[in-house]
Design an enzyme around this catalytic site. Structure first.
Site: not given
Length: 405
Positions: A147, A159, A212, A214, A238, A264, A285, A341, A405
């Site tokens: 990743r 992030y 990701d 996020h 992701e 997640e 996930r 992961e 969001w």
């Protein structure tokens, strides 16, 4: 056999972990992970005040009935506090059942579907070159999937990148309140394509790349990003958008063929039901710790398999090694497993507390045949590292607007 005692232990060997230890009157015990980053003590209170008293004297073999009792037996279902509590009890009961049977948990689920569990590593860099150098390090270690996250020029903190701070505790300093990060969608778009283009130029197509977001983008922005990523052939994108409104992913899906992954922050099968059955995602996930344990995640995996959706359990460092162990058993069993992961097995403090025989070789994790979950918890070592309040960062736009969001 009866449940005699249930302990709830909080320790902080680098991150805060909430560990549940279910002890039977015959001396057999099992452990589970109830960690909920930033709200750990809320889960502790729920367990100690509302779950533990209801389970003393129960038969630990009745995993299914206990799960249903803890979920349906309260009027206020679902939610991260409830489901993390259920998850920890559930893991501990599976651990006990495996120890009684003398078998690893995956054998109780139906046995292996594969030899090992494919992992993806994290490459988080202060610049594109720094990120790519870290990708090379992971490739040299044998990883086939990585990743990629890189600091965004013009933003102070991004992030996945902590700047000159080594962890979230240090990021918060002496005032343990949520740290704040700046976000600019335009600056992000200006950098992400360059990152992926340079990565493919340097490493070719032999390595799987992931990224990701996020949940920083709106659905239409995510759709645009998905189109931009198509030429780089990601394994998956992701958390492009948060999808509390699951219809949001219809907007993304109709614009891009980039594989999508999410889950997640989900706590039950109901949070991802529409995304799965409408085939709006490719990887789910959810984490065993946050979504009700092994019993619940097994159901999600079976449901997802009907719609060609693979599981790729969340594996951030704010889940304890006990959760990783639970994922290993689920992953080695699930016919629709995709990828796991992986951020390592923690620092030396963590390894002192959580002891196991899992090994990693050429980007794959392998497990021993130890009965139960195959992981031990050292209570005395855990007490050396008391709880420290900590929060994940909050994102704001450059004008101060709260953003996620």
């Amino acid at each position: 056999m009866k449940i005699k005692e249930i302990k709830v232990i909080v320790c902080s060997p680098g991150r805060n972990f909430v560990t549940v230890k279910v002890i039977t009157d015959e001396g057999t015990y099992g452990i589970g992970d109830a960690t909920l980053n930033g709200r750990e003590m809320a889960v502790v209170a729920y367990l100690e005040e509302h779950v533990v008293p209801c389970l003393i004297g129960r038969d630990p073999n009745e995993i299914e009935d206990i799960w249903q009792y803890l979920y349906k037996g309260v009027y206020w279902r679902k939610g991260p506090i409830t489901m993390a509590s259920i998850a920890a009890i559930d893991m501990a009961l599976w651990d006990i059942k495996g120890k009684i049977a003398g078998l690893p948990v995956y054998q109780l689920l139906g046995g292996k579907s594969r030899r090992g569990v494919t992992l993806y590593a994290h490459a988080n860099g202060e610049s594109i070159n720094d990120t790519l150098d870290k990708v090379q390090e992971h490739i040299d270690q044998g990883f086939k999937a990585v990743r990629l996250q890189s600091a965004i020029p013009g933003l102070k903190v991004t992030y996945g990148v902590l700047g000159d701070k080594k962890d979230y505790f240090e990021l918060q300093g002496n005032r343990p309140l949520p740290p704040e990060e700046e976000w600019s969608t335009q600056k992000y778009f200006n950098s992400i394509v360059d990152l992926m283009r340079q990565a493919r130029a340097r490493f070719g197509n032999e390595v799987e790349f992931l990224h990701d977001v996020h949940s920083r983008l709106t659905p239409i922005e995510s759709a645009r990003l998905g189109k931009l990523m198509e030429e780089f052939n990601l394994l998956f994108l992701e958390d492009a958008s948060i999808a509390e409104n699951q219809d949001s992913y219809k907007v993304i899906r109709q614009h891009t063929t980039t594989p999508l992954a999410i889950g997640e922050t989900y706590n039950t099968i109901w949070d991802c039901k529409d995304l799965i059955q409408n085939q709006l995602i490719d990887y789910i996930r959810v984490a065993a710790t946050h979504a009700g344990g092994i019993t619940a995640l097994r159901r999600i995996a079976d449901f997802a398999s009907i719609y060609n959706v693979k599981i790729a359990p969340h594996g951030a460092p704010d889940l304890s090694p006990v959760c990783f162990a639970a994922h290993m058993h689920l992953n080695i069993w699930a016919p629709n497993f995709g990828i796991q992961e992986f951020v390592g097995f923690g620092n030396d403090k963590s390894k002192e507390i959580f002891k196991h025989n899992f090994t990693v070789e050429n980007g794959m994790a392998y497990m021993s045949e130890a009965p139960g979950l195959g992981i031990e918890f050292d209570e005395e070592a855990a007490l050396k590292y008391p709880y420290k309040r900590s929060y994940l960062p909050v994102s704001r736009l450059e004008d101060g607007t709260l953003w996620n969001w």
